[in-house]
Design a protein around this motif. Sequence first.
Motif, PDB file in Angstrom:
ATOM      1  N   LEU A 426       1.352  -2.918 -15.549  1.00  0.00           N
ATOM      2  CA  LEU A 426       0.611  -3.605 -14.493  1.00  0.00           C
ATOM      3  C   LEU A 426      -0.653  -2.834 -14.151  1.00  0.00           C
ATOM      4  N   LEU A 427      -0.507  -1.516 -14.043  1.00  0.00           N
ATOM      5  CA  LEU A 427      -1.634  -0.668 -13.683  1.00  0.00           C
ATOM      6  C   LEU A 427      -2.741  -0.784 -14.720  1.00  0.00           C
ATOM      7  N   PHE A 428      -2.394  -0.731 -15.990  1.00  0.00           N
ATOM      8  CA  PHE A 428      -3.400  -0.825 -17.038  1.00  0.00           C
ATOM      9  C   PHE A 428      -4.048  -2.207 -17.041  1.00  0.00           C
ATOM     10  N   PHE A 429      -3.217  -3.236 -16.810  1.00  0.00           N
ATOM     11  CA  PHE A 429      -3.795  -4.586 -16.755  1.00  0.00           C
ATOM     12  C   PHE A 429      -4.777  -4.697 -15.584  1.00  0.00           C
ATOM     13  N   LEU A 430      -4.351  -4.169 -14.425  1.00  0.00           N
ATOM     14  CA  LEU A 430      -5.230  -4.221 -13.257  1.00  0.00           C
ATOM     15  C   LEU A 430      -6.483  -3.389 -13.496  1.00  0.00           C
ATOM     16  N   TRP A 431      -6.330  -2.259 -14.175  1.00  0.00           N
ATOM     17  CA  TRP A 431      -7.482  -1.446 -14.497  1.00  0.00           C
ATOM     18  C   TRP A 431      -8.455  -2.276 -15.329  1.00  0.00           C
ATOM     19  N   HIS A 432      -7.879  -2.988 -16.306  1.00  0.00           N
ATOM     20  CA  HIS A 432      -8.731  -3.798 -17.179  1.00  0.00           C
ATOM     21  C   HIS A 432      -9.464  -4.874 -16.379  1.00  0.00           C
ATOM     22  N   THR A 433      -8.710  -5.647 -15.596  1.00  0.00           N
ATOM     23  CA  THR A 433      -9.361  -6.748 -14.872  1.00  0.00           C
ATOM     24  C   THR A 433     -10.244  -6.227 -13.747  1.00  0.00           C
ATOM     25  N   SER A 434      -9.992  -4.980 -13.289  1.00  0.00           N
ATOM     26  CA  SER A 434     -10.848  -4.465 -12.220  1.00  0.00           C
ATOM     27  C   SER A 434     -12.102  -3.812 -12.804  1.00  0.00           C
ATOM     28  N   HIS A 435     -12.224  -3.816 -14.097  1.00  0.00           N
ATOM     29  CA  HIS A 435     -13.478  -3.433 -14.753  1.00  0.00           C
ATOM     30  C   HIS A 435     -13.970  -4.621 -15.570  1.00  0.00           C
ATOM     31  N   PRO A 436     -14.264  -5.731 -14.889  1.00  0.00           N
ATOM     32  CA  PRO A 436     -14.606  -6.950 -15.635  1.00  0.00           C
ATOM     33  C   PRO A 436     -15.934  -6.797 -16.374  1.00  0.00           C
ATOM     34  N   HIS A 437     -16.059  -7.571 -17.434  1.00  0.00           N
ATOM     35  CA  HIS A 437     -17.327  -7.618 -18.142  1.00  0.00           C
ATOM     36  C   HIS A 437     -18.271  -8.531 -17.357  1.00  0.00           C
TER      37      HIS A 437
END
Lengths: 574, 574
Positions: A426-437
Amino acid sequence: MNKLEKYFPARVWLKSYSRNDLKTDAVASFIATILLIPQSMGYAMLAGLPAVTGLYASILPAIAYSLFGSSRTLAVGPAAITSMMTATIALPFALPESQDYAMVAILLALLSGMFLMLMGLFKMGFLSNLLSHPVISGFISASAILIALGQFKHLLGIEAHGNNFLELTQSMIRNLHQTNLPTVILSLVSITFLLLLKKYLTTLLIALKLPLNLCQLFGKAGPVLVVATTTSCVAIFSLDELGIRIVGNVSESLPKLNLTGIDFDTVTALLPGAFLISIVGFVSSVSVAQSFAAKRKEDLNPNQELVGLGMANLTAALSFSFPVTGGFSRSVINVSAGSRTPMAGILTGLLMLLTLLFLTPLFYYLPTAVLASSITVAILQLIDVKDAIRLYRFSKQEAISLAVTFFVVLFIGMEAGIVVGVALSLLFFLWHTSHPHIAVVGRLPGTENFRNVKRFDVETNPEIVTIRIDENLFFANARVLEDYVLTLVSQHREMKHLVLMCNAVNLIDASALDSLETIDDRLKSAGVILHFSEIKGPVMDKLTDSSLIKNLRGKVFLTQHQAMKALTKQQTDE
Amino acid sequence: MNKLEKYFPARVWLKSYSRNDLKTDAVASFIATILLIPQSMGYAMLAGLPAVTGLYASILPAIAYSLFGSSRTLAVGPAAITSMMTATIALPFALPESQDYAMVAILLALLSGMFLMLMGLFKMGFLSNLLSHPVISGFISASAILIALGQFKHLLGIEAHGNNFLELTQSMIRNLHQTNLPTVILSLVSITFLLLLKKYLTTLLIALKLPLNLCQLFGKAGPVLVVATTTSCVAIFSLDELGIRIVGNVSESLPKLNLTGIDFDTVTALLPGAFLISIVGFVSSVSVAQSFAAKRKEDLNPNQELVGLGMANLTAALSFSFPVTGGFSRSVINVSAGSRTPMAGILTGLLMLLTLLFLTPLFYYLPTAVLASSITVAILQLIDVKDAIRLYRFSKQEAISLAVTFFVVLFIGMEAGIVVGVALSLLFFLWHTSHPHIAVVGRLPGTENFRNVKRFDVETNPEIVTIRIDENLFFANARVLEDYVLTLVSQHREMKHLVLMCNAVNLIDASALDSLETIDDRLKSAGVILHFSEIKGPVMDKLTDSSLIKNLRGKVFLTQHQAMKALTKQQTDE
């Protein structure tokens, strides 16, 4: 589909069930029962219970699933992963093979049955999606090692208990002096034959010119052959007198209902473990069921699967056994034996009952070391190093999730491993979406296409800036957009209009709406007007009544091209 | 930006700092100090500490933030939310206003300073994004009620302690007999005047024809006036002899370092609370800083903010006080007083030090009931019913998150409320993404556009089916796609080709890749070939080397139009 069919899917196939179907299913279930007997007893032992409870767990649960499940081919009963989880979760509460331990296992089946039913009724099956690929992969590999390690005591004929790698090895080393040489020899012989039969039995049968489908089916009969042979040897030569442990008298080892050992605290303490058994059992079962359904172009209903598995576990509790689920090897046997409908599952259950009633004396001399050997051989192939390597190449973050899950399961425990693994995913997914392109875009000259200014040679306008957001806008990244726009405004001091291009935004939640209002406010105080373009239909439906759109000084444009045309015109008019 | 500036942002504004700037900042800090004194003391009391520790917490932390923070206007010191959290988290460990309690508060400042620094160094600021709008809203409203309720004992002059609504009210009702009538009268008078001054002071000043900016600034002086008047009254008429509690001798109430009461277990037990204080403090601070930065078109660096707040809390611990953060009212005062640079923050800190050294005798007769009144009046406006209603209209699910957070904070505790609220937000988000919008699409006649068959009158082909996925593909919805395709195959029995149109897919993780391989496998056994179209650049970069693309029998088309052209041609050729 009427209401009755919805809650009782068996009605669908029962309607068109023919005498011919029955014949095929009967033959299939007869073969399947023979092949499943040693497997079921082995998994019971793996769960820390008397081998015979594996037969109990193969009667009512199989019948209940056949009536309430939505898959036509899935076979439900004791399975490696749920048995292993039962063993590790029950261990802190009672000594294996004690009456209290049996009660804990029954309670686990009852509780996980209830969890599954509840998830089915409230359509909460999506919860199982939390188990990402890396978590499942790490969990299964580590569990396989723990299972194999846990069988080692049977292979040596010693006592050993533990919840993780260190506890198990320490306990085993402490008791190594108990090692029984005849048991070790028997184990080595069994494992050798199991490996050889696994590798060459099918080839041998093909060479004997049997029909191909029968070859594939009886190719799986290795464990049955080894069990039959070794049991006969032990019986004939009285090998049990040499210290080789045998299954023994079945009626003696039956669990007796003992409610005195159970209190409310125990039940509460078992809840998390039972929940994990439900979720993990459900995920592995559904993936097996899906793979068979796809081959037959059949549909599968995950929420009905929850009900089917829930009923299977409730009946497992009723038959004094332990948590069950849909198993892969079980289902393969069922399908290769030629079963046509869930009726085969019902018949297999009934044949198991007959076995239990009349054939248990046959298992008296069955050595536990042989069951342990067959589990070990079956389980070690679940360790998937290649998958870990592939994952590492694909995504370092997900490889970390796998590694962490693996090591936590191995050295701390299964529950901790799953919780930590899910949290990391979850953390990695949130990290990904919280650094949107997010890209500043401009018009490709002569077209209506707007592309990233960093990748294409596009036309831009210092007063009208457009950014495209390649991500859903929700709480995890709402404030990131605020930061981005803030930086953008400080960098483009000539900016008068800012257009947010939303063609890749599938969701805007209240936090994002909040951020967009904040952005609009801040742009206002910076003298910039905010506009939107290409908002998707369903997203716009939700936004229409919001104060963001009501108070927006700018406009919502259907396409980015229209936005630029209108704003450029306005600019020239001024 | 060179390295030194990166770690020490004060260098940037110090370079161009002029004598004129100093003059303005000096005047601003002088006014701000006067206005901030009662506020700081009130928040210290709110944290359950002697009022004077509020002054301690306003010296070094303000200076440290001014040197290390990235905002030019944010004022850091004691704030309502962090003080309240300190009180509820410290309560189970020691009695308020005891030496042990003071040590726990210092430890909380130390730990949350360390958490903030660590998050800053490892760029983990995105963790604060977990606090969604509904969670923050519910948390703040419930906290405001708890804070106001907690002040009630001071307004009545009784003792009362508790971590939640029930505990507090029960404890208050038990001690209601201690109520001190003079204290109640003083509280009522203070509150009345505070409310009147809040409403009419600015208007009054405007009527007196003062410059508008001064009116707005001194309009906030209500608490100062009430504090000054009541303190004088108490001193002159010796009202403390009637049982009205006063701040008293400051040097007596100074915390003394007492390390004996602190052990490793206490530190471990405080970790979750300290972490929550860091996260909540950071979120509220950054949102205040952002709103000011936007007005001035300045940039803000969230990771530098973590370092700035981290240093502020570490120095708060060094000065024997309690956790601090960037406060809204504090910053408004700072800005309206005319501060130009963070130098104003440094000067305010120094003036607070002078106040502490030389002016504390002035606060001897300050009644605690008056401080409590000013906190109550300030805090109640944080309860936001309108927001809850608006949220309910916008999204039922998010309204549930708000309501659950609100009630759990109110009736169980702040930490539980935040944890449950975040978990619910995540769950609802995952529920949303695990129910992605997937549409079967067809060609709008005569165009290259492909649209949902349910919404548009489009051309379809029974043998070539295209679906568009409007969501990222990751573990939470990977298996949903498997189910969807399974159902699709069972419904379209003529299907020979399936095209997945990926124009709205910004991410494919390993679980999704796994599912796509499974889908390809299943389609293979069902005699259907899988193709892809419009995969985004960054997504394709990751997929290129995967076994999915390597083993794919179908093709990856750049556009959906090309896909249909090629497949239709192939169909006609056959």
